[in-house]
Design an enzyme around this catalytic site. Structure first.
Site, PDB file in Angstrom:
ATOM      1  N   HIS A   1      -7.796  -5.644   0.033  1.00 46.43           N
ATOM      2  CA  HIS A   1      -6.514  -4.964   0.229  1.00 46.43           C
ATOM      3  C   HIS A   1      -5.818  -5.437   1.508  1.00 46.43           C
ATOM      4  O   HIS A   1      -4.593  -5.455   1.593  1.00 46.43           O
ATOM      5  CB  HIS A   1      -6.753  -3.449   0.278  1.00 46.43           C
ATOM      6  CG  HIS A   1      -5.486  -2.654   0.304  1.00 46.43           C
ATOM      7  ND1 HIS A   1      -4.496  -2.791  -0.643  1.00 46.43           N
ATOM      8  CD2 HIS A   1      -5.028  -1.717   1.180  1.00 46.43           C
ATOM      9  CE1 HIS A   1      -3.498  -1.965  -0.359  1.00 46.43           C
ATOM     10  NE2 HIS A   1      -3.795  -1.310   0.742  1.00 46.43           N
TER      11      HIS A   1
ATOM     12  N   SER B   1       0.831  -1.193   0.000  1.00 50.63           N
ATOM     13  CA  SER B   1       0.000   0.000   0.000  1.00 50.63           C
ATOM     14  C   SER B   1       0.876   1.258   0.000  1.00 50.63           C
ATOM     15  O   SER B   1       1.764   1.366  -0.833  1.00 50.63           O
ATOM     16  CB  SER B   1      -0.926  -0.056   1.222  1.00 50.63           C
ATOM     17  OG  SER B   1      -2.046   0.771   1.062  1.00 50.63           O
TER      18      SER B   1
ATOM     19  N   ASP C   1      -8.232  -7.552  -4.137  1.00 52.13           N
ATOM     20  CA  ASP C   1      -7.909  -6.176  -3.751  1.00 52.13           C
ATOM     21  C   ASP C   1      -8.490  -5.225  -4.796  1.00 52.13           C
ATOM     22  O   ASP C   1      -8.042  -5.198  -5.935  1.00 52.13           O
ATOM     23  CB  ASP C   1      -6.382  -6.021  -3.679  1.00 52.13           C
ATOM     24  CG  ASP C   1      -5.958  -4.653  -3.147  1.00 52.13           C
ATOM     25  OD1 ASP C   1      -6.797  -3.728  -3.092  1.00 52.13           O
ATOM     26  OD2 ASP C   1      -4.783  -4.511  -2.776  1.00 52.13           O
TER      27      ASP C   1
END
Lengths: 396, 396
Positions: B357, B161, B324
């Site tokens: 995610h 991320s 995700d």
């Protein structure tokens, strides 16, 4: 009357919202929650003419932020109704053949009774004193209007998103009053992700001090909270692809990073604009009530829907759009599967689109094609004349 | 020292956050915005031992809400660091072989200098007086710590991320200081959808009257606004499937609809809990700054990244997860494609997962397998001993 130019995919022209009030004490309507309320007003518009045997009526159900004004122009308005591209002479819902009805839902804020309406018992707006309503209650109120209009059976009920839930509820509640149904971009039940997005919107409204536990009428409305709820909504209505196509990473000022917290990307500016505009036309409490009603919606229980399908003897056209991630195609397809399981040759169409959930409002070419073909078939089966009048024979 | 039980996939035990301060006037650091600031403190933790030739150092970069405490236990804590499942003897980042460094980013609120830090010039918290920082600034500050630790070249830089963006920025800023890089669930640039979610979170914080233009230190923090931002975040961290699996449409009270606006679905309750908890450990202004820094992030310009890749001579392991949708696989894959275009045999792995995610924090089995294999290969190529010590020969 529309001129010949208009008839070639025409506009219905100037339209007006009408009102139907019922449920006066002691005949208040009984809601799914067990509470009673009345009188209740339903705002509605109609386009086209009801035929002699009242067999050409189509009910259009709107989505969360929609209203009764689906087509044509209100006096002085520059913009037509929310589904104008689908309603009019020669269009999917052909006013030269069909009688179209669109209502503002119960609990709404665009003419129908909702939390912003005056509570006759107190003389003040209901606010949170308004009873919780469900999609079943909305449809029940619509059915009263349909009675009032003298229509026994609808040629079709159609709607996308929350409108699609009303379509499913029509099947479940009044299976013998529909010849067909067209649920679009919708679901048998809200998933936790769909509930979650709505809940965050509700939290944003209720966190706004101007919300004041719902008692803001006559004062400052919770504009910031409602705008945030709408911004979240807009993100879910578009797709990753359509946002990239429309905004990319372009800056508003065309130059570059401002290094502060102003809206600097075009997408930020767009969301703020959409949020702020929404506040002008929508009531925050209605947003709470309507979003809650669709979170509650759940027809996935096999027995209720299955029982209705045994009676229905209707045709089903189910439409989904590929990039819709708010109401993903697998949810909408489930509806068609259920109908098929019940022995219907229901059609399911997954339309290729990059527009996300908004597609049902935007991809009207393919939608129109499917709906026209479908309605012609349904009309033939039910002996409703499908032959067009002489003027628009060019469409045959 | 870990005992033999621990070595069989061990825990690093008790850990402590350390602090490194630099950039004292007149040697303030220069930020990408052109502003200068200093002194700057970077909070960090280290696990394992730096080898004699300082060639076994791994830098771990955290995501938006993470901190320097990646592994082990702080005294008295029941929960370990945020990536404990990946760091320790015998784990992916094997403390019996590697020296692991994790820093809290510049602009954060977990020990590193950020908007909640005291501005030495005023004696009060910076609040919005803190200069805007970028991912490049974060990485630049990290590099100063790496200098301070006497490390010339990192064996790898890894993160998911926002952590993955720092990895990409390391490649771009210091291509000659990394032997390899492992960007996970990340992107070369934020899409408008990613910017949009962040922007709504920022709006929610700034709409909270307790935010008070950022000047809430010593008073009431904008808890409602920050909680809403975090709720939005959580929706995007999970997948439709994982939410359905975890919560379904279950009601908190187990009975059914309350017909009011309390949290009644389990998903609503979960989001409120997560939102309220976040407020206890995170600073709202830091949320504004960090979310903005990742919105600004854009290494997609061919020239900058391509130039770095000409110098890098590194290996790349790029990992994405199937469900995700916040950082969809196509974005992460683009990184691997770029490296491949530049002549590297970069690996791209799309791991099957339903966790959305969050998967990069949860799917540690497959992630560990890929990373171990990758690091062994990189270590061999760079002549770093991969043979394990006698005690853990069972892993060979």
């Amino acid at each position: 009357m529309a001129d010949s130019q208009d008839l070639k995919e025409g506009n219905v022209g100037e339209t007006q919202t009408k009102y139907f009030t019922f449920g006066h004490p002691p005949y208040e309507i009984r809601l799914e929650s067990g509470k009673r309320t009345g009188p209740v007003t339903i705002a509605y518009e109609t386009y086209g003419k009801l035929n002699r045997d009242r067999s050409n009526a189509i009910l259009i159900a709107h989505a969360l932020s929609g209203d009764a004004h689906a087509a044509g122009y209100h006096k002085g308005d520059a913009k037509p109704g929310w589904w104008d591209s689908m309603i009019g002479p020669g269009k999917a819902f052909d006013t030269s053949k069909h009688f179209i009805v669109c209502t503002n839902v119960l609990g709404g804020c665009r003419g129908s009774t909702g939390p912003s309406s005056i509570n006759p018992k107190t003389g003040s707006p209901f606010a949170l004193g308004f009873p919780m309503i469900t999609v079943k209650d909305m449809v029940s109120a619509q059915s009263r209007l349909i009675d009032h209009l003298g229509i026994r059976k609808l040629l079709t009920v159609v709607g996308g998103s929350m409108g699609g839930m009303q379509v499913l509820q029509w099947i479940a509640s009044y299976p013998d009053r529909i010849c067909s149904a067209i649920p679009i971009s919708t679901t048998m039940k809200h998933s936790p992700q769909q509930i979650a997005f709505n809940e965050v919107g509700r939290r944003a409204i209720m966190a706004d001090p101007d919300w004041n536990s719902g008692n803001y009428y006559g004062g400052k409305a919770p504009a910031k909270g409602l705008a945030i709820a709408r911004m979240i909504g807009h993100i879910t209505y578009m797709s990753d692809m359509s946002m990239t196509h429309k905004f990319g990473r372009r800056f508003v000022n065309g130059s570059g990073r401002l290094f502060n917290f102003d809206a600097e990307f075009e997408i930020e500016n767009y969301l703020r604009y959409k949020g702020d505009n929404f506040v002008k036309r929508f009531d925050a409490n209605s947003y709470l009530y309507l979003s809650k009603s669709i979170d509650y919606f759940d027809l996935s229980d096999k027995s209720e829907f299955a029982r209705a399908l045994e009676i229905a003897r209707a045709r089903f056209l189910v439409i989904a759009f590929e990039s819709d991630w708010l109401y993903p195609a697998y949810q909408t397809k489930e509806i068609a599967d259920r109908c098929r399981e019940a022995g219907y040759d229901s059609e399911f169409h997954l339309i290729d689109s990059k527009y996300g959930h908004d597609a049902f409002l935007l991809e009207t070419d393919e939608e129109s094609y499917l709906i026209k073909k479908f309605l012609d078939r349904v009309s033939t089966e039910y002996g409703i004349p499908v032959k067009r009048s002489l003027e628009d024979s060019s469409f045959s």
